[in-house]
Motif scaffolding. Structure first.
Motif, short mmCIF file in Angstrom:
data_model
loop_
_atom_site.label_atom_id
_atom_site.label_comp_id
_atom_site.label_asym_id
_atom_site.label_seq_id
_atom_site.Cartn_x
_atom_site.Cartn_y
_atom_site.Cartn_z
N ILE A 181 0.78 -1.28 0.05
CA ILE A 181 -0.05 0.08 -0.09
C ILE A 181 0.72 1.23 -0.05
O ILE A 181 2.06 1.19 0.53
CB ILE A 181 -1.08 -0.01 1.26
N LEU A 182 0.30 2.39 -0.58
CA LEU A 182 1.20 3.70 -0.63
C LEU A 182 1.34 4.09 0.87
O LEU A 182 0.34 3.82 1.49
CB LEU A 182 0.34 4.72 -1.32
N LYS A 183 2.50 4.58 1.12
CA LYS A 183 2.89 5.16 2.41
C LYS A 183 1.95 6.48 2.70
O LYS A 183 1.57 7.05 1.85
CB LYS A 183 4.43 5.66 2.38
N ASN A 184 1.78 6.77 4.08
CA ASN A 184 0.93 7.77 4.47
C ASN A 184 1.64 9.17 3.86
O ASN A 184 2.94 9.24 3.83
CB ASN A 184 1.03 8.01 5.78
N GLY A 185 1.06 9.98 3.28
CA GLY A 185 1.56 11.32 2.57
C GLY A 185 1.79 11.07 1.19
O GLY A 185 2.00 12.21 0.37
N VAL A 186 1.71 10.01 0.68
CA VAL A 186 1.84 9.88 -0.95
C VAL A 186 0.42 9.75 -1.50
O VAL A 186 -0.63 9.06 -1.03
CB VAL A 186 2.51 8.67 -1.42
N LEU A 187 0.23 10.80 -2.41
CA LEU A 187 -1.10 10.73 -3.16
C LEU A 187 -1.57 9.56 -3.81
O LEU A 187 -1.05 9.00 -4.49
CB LEU A 187 -0.93 11.78 -4.09
N ASP A 188 -2.68 9.15 -3.19
CA ASP A 188 -3.29 7.98 -3.69
C ASP A 188 -4.42 8.27 -4.73
O ASP A 188 -5.52 8.44 -4.27
CB ASP A 188 -3.83 7.01 -2.56
N SER A 189 -4.14 8.59 -5.93
CA SER A 189 -4.99 8.89 -6.98
C SER A 189 -5.89 8.01 -7.20
O SER A 189 -7.09 8.31 -7.33
CB SER A 189 -4.30 9.37 -8.23
#
Lengths: 82, 82
Positions: free
Chosen positions: B8-16
């Motif tokens: 999963i994308l790390k917190n703070g990385v935009l999950d478009s």
């Protein structure tokens, strides 16, 4: 309420992404990998509703949008918001 | 041994992708959805190796191929082959 949803291709449906990952792992020397299946994992934060409501709601979301039930199966678990 | 890997994308990385799914859910009237994060779920069947070996191996696979550790985090669990 936090819903953790797993969506994966049904058995018998060609998983080309899984095949590609398996091939890449073998190329890297990871011969211990026998089979790879790639699916989606969705974390869904829900407003304050009961577990029964959440169960019905997430099923509805999966059927209507999140999964393509012709070729994909889904399962989910519910946990209190963290 | 079966490894179940969540990436999963790390917190703070935009999950478009997550934002798009959230938007689609709201459009369908699912206003209970507060936040959506979309990641990958990988099921990896491994040959007969011990749990300790599998743990080291899957970590190596995640670091080298499966996850982009600059922007993604991964976690996995191991279970006996079914």
């Amino acid at each position: 309420m936090l819903a953790q949803i797993h969506i994966i291709l049904k058995n018998g449906v060609l998983d080309s992404q899984g095949k590609a990952v398996h091939h890449a792992l073998t190329d890297l020397g990871f011969n211990e990998a026998l089979d790879v299946r790639v699916g989606r994992y969705i974390e869904l934060k829900l407003s304050d509703i009961t577990e029964v409501e959440a169960e019905a709601l997430v099923t509805d979301m999966c059927e209507k949008l999140l999964a393509n039930t012709v070729i994909e199966s889904y399962r989910f678990s519910l946990a209190p918001n963290q």
